[in-house]
Motif scaffolding. Structure first.
Motif, mmCIF file in Angstrom:
data_model
loop_
_atom_site.group_PDB
_atom_site.id
_atom_site.type_symbol
_atom_site.label_atom_id
_atom_site.label_comp_id
_atom_site.label_asym_id
_atom_site.label_seq_id
_atom_site.Cartn_x
_atom_site.Cartn_y
_atom_site.Cartn_z
ATOM 1 N N GLN A 262 0.739 -1.267 0.095
ATOM 2 C CA GLN A 262 0.088 -0.086 0.017
ATOM 3 C C GLN A 262 0.734 1.399 -0.072
ATOM 4 O O GLN A 262 0.978 1.958 0.912
ATOM 5 N N VAL A 286 -4.569 1.536 1.720
ATOM 6 C CA VAL A 286 -3.740 2.682 2.046
ATOM 7 C C VAL A 286 -4.570 4.093 2.556
ATOM 8 O O VAL A 286 -4.175 4.915 3.145
ATOM 9 N N ASN A 291 1.002 4.262 4.394
ATOM 10 C CA ASN A 291 1.920 3.403 3.946
ATOM 11 C C ASN A 291 2.452 3.204 5.116
ATOM 12 O O ASN A 291 3.444 3.670 5.776
ATOM 13 N N SER A 296 2.169 -3.514 5.440
ATOM 14 C CA SER A 296 1.131 -3.301 4.670
ATOM 15 C C SER A 296 0.202 -4.220 4.093
ATOM 16 O O SER A 296 -1.030 -4.214 4.063
#
Length: 335
Positions: A262, A286, A291, A296
């Motif tokens: 992300q 996201v 981030n 992520s």
């Protein structure tokens, strides 16, 4: 849940070794939610500019009590519960992080101790935003080769420790959190071949102050040339993502979920467009998580489960990419 998780719908194309699979997924998101307005108070920007540039509306910042070991243990506990695996059954703990300011002892050994995984080995990996997929590949290889039966893979970051709060170019992007998966034996192949590559010649596009050529500063901060990273993601990572599907024998049009790192929403949506994964659920975590580098992908997976957008046996493409520059990714069947 038994150790050998079956996926009746399909099997991925992998040669040699015993089948491996992701058995459980878990995540931890810090308590503090930070909107764009708060970020704008420290940088010369606007809420609209941040959202247009990155797609991010809010993110999570960890407080002093939400350390990397604390967040990692919380995410790992959820993954173990989802998998139905006890901590004592873990043979190896792999932790991917680029923001761990304590280089020794390894975070993985601390985590194994905190969880009660007394028989486990612990290894830290530093591969930035690609770290989780690199670690997942190593975990799968260990299970398939028979050197471990259950492997805990964690991506954990406190990016707020290494991103300068007033850096207008990236301060709005990065955030904190931890995600984890448990990898173990399965009835059929459920973790496809890894595709990975390093582009060290582009290393200065995403680096820490005091890197290979810069003089070491008193307090190193992360720096990024966003345009160069964006072009690299489109030119090199996108074609490699197609190879990840091809090697696993999955057609892009049949993919159930696309879960890239992300980085920002523009990259995520352009990657899906170039792959032609029109029917796949696209992770847009996201938007609310920012981030979180190595954390992520597992955090995004957990969110898809929480939203009821994926189910056991679904195919998912995981694509990690970032500092190095380097990427790694694989197609998996979800637990």
């Amino acid at each position: 849940m038994t150790d050998e998780v079956g996926f009746e719908r399909r099997a991925l194309r992998v040669s040699g070794g015993s089948p491996s699979a992701i058995l459980g997924v878990g995540g931890y998101r810090p308590r503090r939610v930070v909107g764009n307005a708060e970020v704008c108070a420290r940088i010369d920007s606007s809420e609209e500019w941040i959202e247009q540039r990155s797609g991010i509306r809010e993110r999570r910042f960890a407080d002093a009590s939400e350390t990397l070991p604390v967040m990692s243990a919380a995410a790992a506990g959820k993954a173990l519960a989802h998998a139905g695996v006890r901590a004592a059954e873990i043979d190896l703990v792999l932790v991917a992080s680029m923001s761990n300011l304590v280089q020794t002892p390894p975070l993985a050994t601390r985590l194994a101790h905190e969880l009660g995984a007394r028989g486990a080995a612990g290894v830290d990996l530093s591969a930035a935003c690609a770290g989780f997929c690199h670690a997942l590949a190593l975990a799968s290889d260990a299970v398939r080769a028979g050197s471990a039966r259950h492997v805990l893979v964690v991506g954990a970051e406190r990016m707020t420790d290494i991103v300068e709060p007033g850096d207008r170019s990236i301060a709005f992007l990065f955030a904190d959190g931890a995600g984890a998966v448990v990898v173990g034996p399965a009835a059929v192949e459920a973790i496809g071949p890894v595709v990975r590559r390093a582009f060290g010649a582009y290393g200065d596009a995403l680096r820490m102050d005091g890197g290979w050529t810069d003089p070491a500063p008193d307090r190193p901060w992360m720096r990024m040339d966003g345009r160069r990273v964006f072009r690299w993601a489109m030119d090199d990572v996108a074609p490699a993502a197609r190879t990840m599907l091809d090697l696993a024998g999955v057609d892009p049009g049949e993919l159930d979920a696309l879960v890239p790192h992300q980085a920002n929403l523009r990259i995520t949506e352009l990657l899906a467009e170039r792959l032609g994964t029109s029917r796949a659920v696209l992770s847009r975590d996201v938007v609310v998580s920012g981030n979180t580098s190595a954390a992520s992908i597992p955090l995004a997976l957990e969110a898809l489960y929480a939203q009821g957008l994926v189910a056991s046996g679904d195919t998912a493409l995981l694509v990690g990419f970032g500092a190095g520059l380097n990427f790694a990714g694989q197609t998996v069947l979800l637990p």
